[in-house]
Design an enzyme around this catalytic site. Structure first.
Site, PDB file in Angstrom:
ATOM      1  N   GLN A  75      -5.934 -51.081   4.997  1.00 41.18           N
ATOM      2  CA  GLN A  75      -4.619 -51.773   4.643  1.00 41.18           C
ATOM      3  C   GLN A  75      -3.522 -50.927   5.414  1.00 41.18           C
ATOM      4  O   GLN A  75      -2.268 -50.981   4.986  1.00 41.18           O
ATOM      5  CB  GLN A  75      -4.177 -51.679   2.976  1.00 41.18           C
ATOM      6  CG  GLN A  75      -5.095 -52.713   2.471  1.00 41.18           C
ATOM      7  CD  GLN A  75      -4.935 -53.915   2.736  1.00 41.18           C
ATOM      8  OE1 GLN A  75      -3.857 -54.416   3.185  1.00 41.18           O
ATOM      9  NE2 GLN A  75      -5.947 -55.047   2.649  1.00 41.18           N
ATOM     10  N   SER A  76      -3.873 -50.551   6.678  1.00 43.67           N
ATOM     11  CA  SER A  76      -2.831 -49.708   7.439  1.00 43.67           C
ATOM     12  C   SER A  76      -1.688 -50.645   7.914  1.00 43.67           C
ATOM     13  O   SER A  76      -1.949 -51.612   8.568  1.00 43.67           O
ATOM     14  CB  SER A  76      -3.461 -48.988   8.770  1.00 43.67           C
ATOM     15  OG  SER A  76      -2.637 -48.688   9.525  1.00 43.67           O
ATOM     16  N   ASN A  77      -0.642 -50.405   7.757  1.00 45.79           N
ATOM     17  CA  ASN A  77       0.642 -50.824   8.191  1.00 45.79           C
ATOM     18  C   ASN A  77       0.957 -50.481   9.747  1.00 45.79           C
ATOM     19  O   ASN A  77       1.361 -51.553  10.339  1.00 45.79           O
ATOM     20  CB  ASN A  77       2.084 -50.510   7.348  1.00 45.79           C
ATOM     21  CG  ASN A  77       2.003 -50.694   5.983  1.00 45.79           C
ATOM     22  OD1 ASN A  77       1.787 -51.737   5.466  1.00 45.79           O
ATOM     23  ND2 ASN A  77       2.389 -49.738   4.939  1.00 45.79           N
TER      24      ASN A  77
END
Length: 331
Positions: A75-77
């Site tokens: 879920q890396s921004n």
């Protein structure tokens, strides 16, 4: 401008808004809280990495790259903003993500795929090794890759937050504001390093406080100091930083990266329900949870003015829905 000598591409919506959190400040009885809205930088729901990518992409283009590679969590921004930047400039994007593919696609991962990124799952390999392998694969197929570091946090990327401090101080001058404290989430260190350099170079006299979301304070102080010094060197500034110059609070790391507790849940609910403002569960939720606790513990005087620098990430809410809702989910 401190960063005028560096090339950058214009992909961010700047300057980002500077807004008072009047209802929340009143509820808490002080201090006077404000927010710097770097969740509004653009690039597929925005975030702090967009500022770093303005400088990183200029470097990539100068080196003839046609492919951006980076790494992060599922879920890396940062991965999502890198994929969006690549799409905007007509480049390929390869994202090396930790672990195995999840059973469902949601949150940032959904956006990565919509943006056309190629996803490589690291499995049980360390991320740096998996990233190196992915770069080698790009070379073999004839691409010219540019590796964007984890979090965009190298001297090129951190320069984006030196420029951000310039932007903030210009807004403060226009509005006749001074912030006694600037508080934000700190992890890979580029945001804090850039702000530290900008603060020193431009004469900001307030406190620049990073709330660690994952690293022990001693380790984060050391890495931020090293990066801040390297960033200053790249900008031609005669500045050096020691770990003691970097202000970090690691009291809220809890169960570690992305381990969502009542601290994050309460912060997300409180800010949403008083200001209509969304925090994310991994970074800003933890940092604002720490800020709320510090306020309740009397760490700030009621008449002080505190800026929370919102680093974005609200797309991550949709990847952690049950954890964010907590017991409310069972009703």
């Amino acid at each position: 401008m401190v960063t005028y000598t560096l090339k950058r591409v214009s992909i961010a919506h700047l300057p980002t808004p500077l807004e008072p959190l009047a209802r929340l400040s009143q509820r808490l009885g002080g201090p006077e809280l404000w927010v710097k809205r770097d969740d509004q930088t653009g690039l597929a729901t925005g975030g702090n990495k967009t500022r770093k990518l303005e400088f990183l992409l200029a470097d990539a283009l100068a080196n003839g790259a046609d492919t951006l590679l980076t790494c992060g969590a599922a879920q890396s921004n940062h991965a999502r903003q890198t994929a969006a930047a690549a799409a905007k400039l007509g480049l390929k994007a390869v994202l090396v993500l930790r672990g195995e593919a999840p059973p469902g696609v949601q949150g940032n991962l959904l956006l990565d795929l919509l943006l056309g990124a190629e996803i490589v799952w690291a499995g049980d390999r360390p991320l740096p090794d998996a990233l190196e392998s992915a770069a080698a694969a790009c070379h073999r197929r004839g691409d010219t890759p540019y590796v964007v570091p984890y979090g965009g946090s190298n001297p090129v990327g951190a320069s984006g937050y030196v420029a951000a401090m310039e932007e903030l101080l210009a807004q403060c001058a226009q509005q006749e504001l001074h912030f006694d404290h600037i508080v934000f989430a700190s992890s890979s260190g580029g945001t804090q390093a850039g702000l530290a350099v900008g603060a020193r170079a431009l004469g900001y006299t307030g406190r620049v406080l990073g709330i660690s979301v994952d690293m022990p304070g001693a380790s984060l102080r050391a890495s931020v100091a090293e990066l801040a010094t390297a960033t200053a060197v790249r900008l031609g500034l005669d500045l050096t930083f020691a770990a003691a110059d970097i202000d970090v609070n690691d009291d809220y790391v809890g169960g570690g990266y992305a381990a969502i507790s009542e601290l994050e849940r309460e912060a997300i609910r409180t800010v949403a329900q008083t200001e209509g403002l969304l925090l994310d569960p991994v970074y800003t939720g933890r940092a604002f949870g720490g800020l709320l606790d510090l306020i309740r513990c009397g760490a700030f005087a009621p008449d002080e003015r505190v800026l929370f620098w919102h680093t974005g990430g609200s797309a991550g809410l949709f990847g952690y829905a049950e954890a964010v809702l907590g017991s409310a989910w069972a009703r």
